[in-house]
Design a protein around this motif. Sequence first.
Motif, mmCIF file in Angstrom:
data_model
loop_
_atom_site.group_PDB
_atom_site.id
_atom_site.type_symbol
_atom_site.label_atom_id
_atom_site.label_comp_id
_atom_site.label_asym_id
_atom_site.label_seq_id
_atom_site.Cartn_x
_atom_site.Cartn_y
_atom_site.Cartn_z
ATOM 1 N N ASN A 1 0.832 -1.211 0.000
ATOM 2 C CA ASN A 1 0.000 0.000 0.000
ATOM 3 C C ASN A 1 0.855 1.244 0.000
ATOM 4 O O ASN A 1 0.573 2.214 -0.700
ATOM 5 N N CYS A 2 1.932 1.219 0.821
ATOM 6 C CA CYS A 2 2.785 2.403 0.923
ATOM 7 C C CYS A 2 3.448 2.706 -0.412
ATOM 8 O O CYS A 2 3.563 3.863 -0.811
ATOM 9 N N THR A 3 3.871 1.656 -1.089
ATOM 10 C CA THR A 3 4.520 1.847 -2.381
ATOM 11 C C THR A 3 3.545 2.444 -3.386
ATOM 12 O O THR A 3 3.896 3.307 -4.171
ATOM 13 N N GLU A 4 2.306 1.976 -3.321
ATOM 14 C CA GLU A 4 1.314 2.433 -4.291
ATOM 15 C C GLU A 4 0.989 3.903 -4.116
ATOM 16 O O GLU A 4 0.750 4.605 -5.093
ATOM 17 N N VAL A 5 0.939 4.378 -2.866
ATOM 18 C CA VAL A 5 0.471 5.746 -2.665
ATOM 19 C C VAL A 5 1.600 6.766 -2.651
ATOM 20 O O VAL A 5 1.341 7.955 -2.741
ATOM 21 N N CYS A 6 2.852 6.324 -2.536
ATOM 22 C CA CYS A 6 3.942 7.286 -2.325
ATOM 23 C C CYS A 6 4.008 8.302 -3.462
ATOM 24 O O CYS A 6 4.189 7.945 -4.617
ATOM 25 N N PRO A 7 3.847 9.586 -3.151
ATOM 26 C CA PRO A 7 3.885 10.589 -4.218
ATOM 27 C C PRO A 7 5.281 10.765 -4.808
ATOM 28 O O PRO A 7 5.421 11.295 -5.891
ATOM 29 N N LYS A 8 6.295 10.319 -4.100
ATOM 30 C CA LYS A 8 7.647 10.430 -4.631
ATOM 31 C C LYS A 8 8.095 9.115 -5.272
ATOM 32 O O LYS A 8 9.265 8.950 -5.602
ATOM 33 N N GLU A 9 7.177 8.192 -5.390
ATOM 34 C CA GLU A 9 7.460 6.900 -6.019
ATOM 35 C C GLU A 9 8.624 6.166 -5.360
ATOM 36 O O GLU A 9 9.482 5.573 -6.013
ATOM 37 N N ILE A 10 8.640 6.246 -4.045
ATOM 38 C CA ILE A 10 9.629 5.489 -3.280
ATOM 39 C C ILE A 10 8.931 4.217 -2.804
ATOM 40 O O ILE A 10 7.768 4.259 -2.416
ATOM 41 N N SER A 11 9.628 3.090 -2.834
ATOM 42 C CA SER A 11 9.023 1.865 -2.328
ATOM 43 C C SER A 11 9.553 1.577 -0.932
ATOM 44 O O SER A 11 10.678 1.109 -0.766
ATOM 45 N N SER A 12 8.735 1.885 0.052
ATOM 46 C CA SER A 12 9.135 1.566 1.422
ATOM 47 C C SER A 12 9.173 0.061 1.613
ATOM 48 O O SER A 12 9.944 -0.444 2.422
ATOM 49 N N THR A 13 8.327 -0.646 0.876
ATOM 50 C CA THR A 13 8.326 -2.098 0.998
ATOM 51 C C THR A 13 9.706 -2.652 0.650
ATOM 52 O O THR A 13 10.238 -3.519 1.338
ATOM 53 N N ARG A 14 10.264 -2.098 -0.411
ATOM 54 C CA ARG A 14 11.595 -2.527 -0.805
ATOM 55 C C ARG A 14 12.587 -2.256 0.327
ATOM 56 O O ARG A 14 13.404 -3.119 0.664
ATOM 57 N N ALA A 15 12.473 -1.069 0.913
ATOM 58 C CA ALA A 15 13.378 -0.708 2.006
ATOM 59 C C ALA A 15 13.223 -1.673 3.175
ATOM 60 O O ALA A 15 14.208 -2.138 3.761
ATOM 61 N N ILE A 16 11.968 -2.003 3.485
ATOM 62 C CA ILE A 16 11.731 -2.882 4.637
ATOM 63 C C ILE A 16 12.282 -4.278 4.361
ATOM 64 O O ILE A 16 12.912 -4.900 5.206
ATOM 65 N N LYS A 17 12.054 -4.761 3.129
ATOM 66 C CA LYS A 17 12.602 -6.074 2.761
ATOM 67 C C LYS A 17 14.124 -6.054 2.868
ATOM 68 O O LYS A 17 14.743 -7.028 3.304
ATOM 69 N N PHE A 18 14.692 -4.943 2.471
ATOM 70 C CA PHE A 18 16.146 -4.807 2.531
ATOM 71 C C PHE A 18 16.621 -4.922 3.980
ATOM 72 O O PHE A 18 17.581 -5.632 4.280
ATOM 73 N N ILE A 19 15.902 -4.237 4.863
ATOM 74 C CA ILE A 19 16.282 -4.301 6.280
ATOM 75 C C ILE A 19 16.123 -5.727 6.785
ATOM 76 O O ILE A 19 16.968 -6.239 7.525
ATOM 77 N N GLN A 20 15.039 -6.384 6.359
ATOM 78 C CA GLN A 20 14.825 -7.768 6.813
ATOM 79 C C GLN A 20 15.992 -8.664 6.400
ATOM 80 O O GLN A 20 16.448 -9.502 7.180
#
Lengths: 591, 439, 113
Positions: free
Chosen positions: B214-233
């Motif tokens: 959801n966060c990736t879909e709505v981000c107005p700057k087209e940043i994927s937080s999901t990607r960031a979170i997966k990276f941290i994982q």
Amino acid sequence: MLLYSKVNLIFNQGEPMTQEKFTTDILIIGMGAAGQLAALYAYDANPELNITIVTKALKGKGGCSRMVQGGLNVVLNEADSHEKHLMDTLKGGQYVNNQDLAKTLVEQATPTIKEMETRFGCFFDRNPDGTIHQKPFAGQSFDRTVHKGDLTGIEMISRTTEQVMKRNITVLEECRAVDLLLDSSGQEVTGALLLDIRQGRFIVAEASATLVATGGGPTQYRFHAPGPEKSVDGLGMLYRAGVVMRDMEMIQFHPTGLIIPGSVVAGSLLEEGLRGAGAYLYNGEGKRYMKNYAPDVAERATRDVVSRSAFLEMLAGRECEEGGVRIDASHLGSEFVLKNFPGMCNRCRQFGYDLSREPVPVSPTAHFVMGGADIDRDCHTSIERLFVAGEDAGGVHGGNRLGGNGICESTVYGRQAGKSLARYMEKNKRQPAETAKGMVEELIEKHTRPFDNNKGEDAFKLRAELQECNWIKVGVVRNGSDMEEAVREIATIRGAATDIGLTGGRPYNMLWNTYIDFMNMLDVSDMVVASALARNESRAAHYRSDFPEQNDDIGLFNSFMVRGDDGLPEISSKPVEFTYKTVEECRNYKK
Amino acid sequence: MSTGQENIRKVEMYRYDPTEGGDGHFDTFDLQIKDESNTTILDVLIRIQKEQDATLAFRYACRVNMCGSCGMVINGREGLACKTNVSEFATNERITIRPLNHFPVIKDLVVDMDPFFKNYEECLPFFEPKEIVEEPAIIRPDSPERQAIGLATECIACGCCVSSCTMANYHEGYAGPAPLNRAFTLLNDSRDGLFTERMDRVLQSCYNCRTEFNCTEVCPKEISSTRAIKFIQRMAMKEPFRKIEEEKAAAEIENVEPATVIGKAEPVISMSNNGCVGCTHNQPDVGRRDFLTKMTLGIGAATALMVGGVMASAFVGPSMRKKETLWVPAGKMDDLQVGKVTTLNLNYTETIGIYKQDNVKPVMVWCQSNDKNIVVYDSRCTHLGCAVRWDKTQNSFLCACHGGKFALDGSVIAGPPPRPLDHMEYKIDNGNLLIAMVS
Amino acid sequence: MKQEDTINYRKPLQWGEFDPNRRRNMFVGMWAWMWQRITAVAIIVLLPLHIVLTYKPWLQFLLLLAVTFHATLGLRVILLDFDLVKVEYQKALIWGLTGLGLVVFALVWWLIR
């Protein structure tokens, strides 16, 4: 920590209102680059200090620093020199800069930018070899603009805001300063009267030292690049507090403001880097007109020249159908444009323009106030305990600011102010002076008056009238008789402003804020037109069709003004001090 | 320039008056819009405020997608008012505007962003230099760290991601997308000196992501937080090993040169002269983390062993066991009727290791003639091993599971079975029928 | 100084609260997540049922279907978790893997039937 008390005041027809009051060592008004860096450097110099930042917006979200697109000019390359940067700045400003300030700017920019990287964690764009990349900007003898893509401000302000969070610095969000508080002599600033926008209440902030760093943002013009919440608040406040202001006739118009009919986004910028990279400007007839105005550099001329040229083209009827001129970057190759200016391309795409493939209509747009409080290199003003940094200060840029020198000024002078504030607090007692009796009550009464008014004059309408008047009569191209008229018109609008009525409750009342913005704009409009009338020549951003030539015999002066007893500016002028470079050196300097 | 037609739009606006309190309600405004493709939702708000209701409150600043002040929920999706054009919605569609989720509402569309920044600060979003240097670091733009970070530093903290996240509000201690994204950019920044501390903060938080995007879909700057979170994982998975290695390295230093330890800088948070607030408190619970790590490893190992054991015994075991033939008495030959199929139950005891199990297995015997000419069918269907039974009326063997059908001679008549019914070995001893059970 | 709240803030709006358009505007990634949870519960219900009621074709069909969805969506998360597929392709993964799963499901069903 902070002293905190509630004082019951009686005002507004006997209706009691609780009113907050606090005391702090350093009060910083504004949270753009200048305000934040001042806080950071003051704190790092002495973490014992109580520092409070107040901002009109959310933390780190207001102000123009965040909206910086292009980048900042700084000497990093061995082939470049501070000398060259200084000469570019003086040449750009048409010699009326305060040379001491300009010299400080270029010399301190280098360590400031390095510290932005090494201490605050900014990461600017790199060359393939890993060193900082510098791109070309107009009016420069060397490619020296450090940037992060084409939306540099986000990187800078996000990083410094985080640094403010890290330190024990108090931030009051959506808490705007409405006026500075003075002691009974009027020669010392004791703090500021704040309006807590959310609660709709006033707060008295008393401070041993106050820094005004609200930024300017000449939104008193129809087309303006800064967001509408920027409204020359600092300049208005300083002026009302009796600070000596200078060079107020110098309002920069940026040549490439996007034309979007009917939208608030109109006037927002297409960054200068486009012209730096080689984009062309075409008039309505499809001709590259810049060759006629600046044969050598054409589109890479300084902003004043390019704006004026566009405006003259428009006046001559050679405007494009949208009502401006067109900027075309398509010949640079759509891939190049998309890669280097993604932010600009996105902005254009939102409104149906394809920057990478077609010309986009642009118009000059009010962008920056070169004038402001008269300061020295340590940001002192003519009043005790008051410091000013950033766009609120004048003199650094002279008659015209170079692209990339703006955020540079904010950061450099923010840093200067922070260090200077820390030194000041070391030397002086950490005790605010006493505010003049009755001043707070008087100010509160003044700012809440429209609530009791049911004459119902519309603040939005008056603001639009003022914007229109300024745009047409005190805009890119001015003349004496128009400006005389503008003086009268502004006075009429000011008269009508007393009839403005406010509706709704006080908490988060945007109309009330618009009213306060508007009153600041009125004061600044007064200053600009008075100062513009005093310069009977054309110089840099100040262009008069009745005196179209630059005349160094009469024009090498700076206008200084204070608010007179009648509420109108009193002007005096001083010849420019050529402290480091003579006028000949400036004149003969070739890029 | 794109064209849009003139249109009257119905705009539904959430209203909340702090002086009245309550739950809030929707107000409807009619707005005539000239050119929808050039009109942003922010323009709509400003116009309604100017023309229809001056008490409307909303928040905005830069109006060019750079400050992140005007985040709101527009027709059920988060977005910046200044980045959403009216033309994005079908011409007859109402526009419904509502404040962001998960933040207290101050007035109308204005929310209090404090919870956002509280979580943001919790992730130590600020740069802390590893060492004080004068020159900016030389980092190539194509270096792995910058490639990983990419444009994730462009976050403008508008809060849209947190509003769209269904997890942000339900997990105590879940920092949410934007704070984790910021932590991710710093964790990958080789100049930063707070790796361990920041990792400790986000370790537990990062696993609350449910990969909804959801966060990736709505981000107005087209940043994927999901990607960031997966990276941290993924970084977090290496954490226990990193700890062990660090300890080893520390132990080695101690063993080899005890003198250097004294001069070694404490790897604590505040390294520069900046008093670092927000770093000193809330030290992570190391004991608990260790315990959790060990538990996870232990349970993992046990599960692997169990699964492995079962699989091994199932696949390999049978072939390793000695085949033993057990002759099970099935009854007297004389009891069988000639020309008929008789179902017999074999009762026998099977020995699996030390475990004895009593089994009953049905077999079907077809007595062709009196001359001891019989066939013994295994009752397991050759398809998937269901029990097959003799159906007198159809004169065939039927399997209940998938409709397998066998003829009297064991051949397949219908259904999925791949081969005829299996025969079983038998012998006749003294008129008694003995059937071979191969275990 | 702390910014104290003297006026009443409304308690935070929750996801979907006062939001007539939210549910029909849900993102496919969220559906994928919800569907995986729903099939998980379905498996928990169907599996014991399958042990009790042996050899019921409709039950086997449902169970296999639930397992198919659950497994494919789980596989998607694993692929994303370990960066075996870039997150940009998350939507393609949903359709691709689920489609593939259903094809395999159909083949298996046709084989054992």
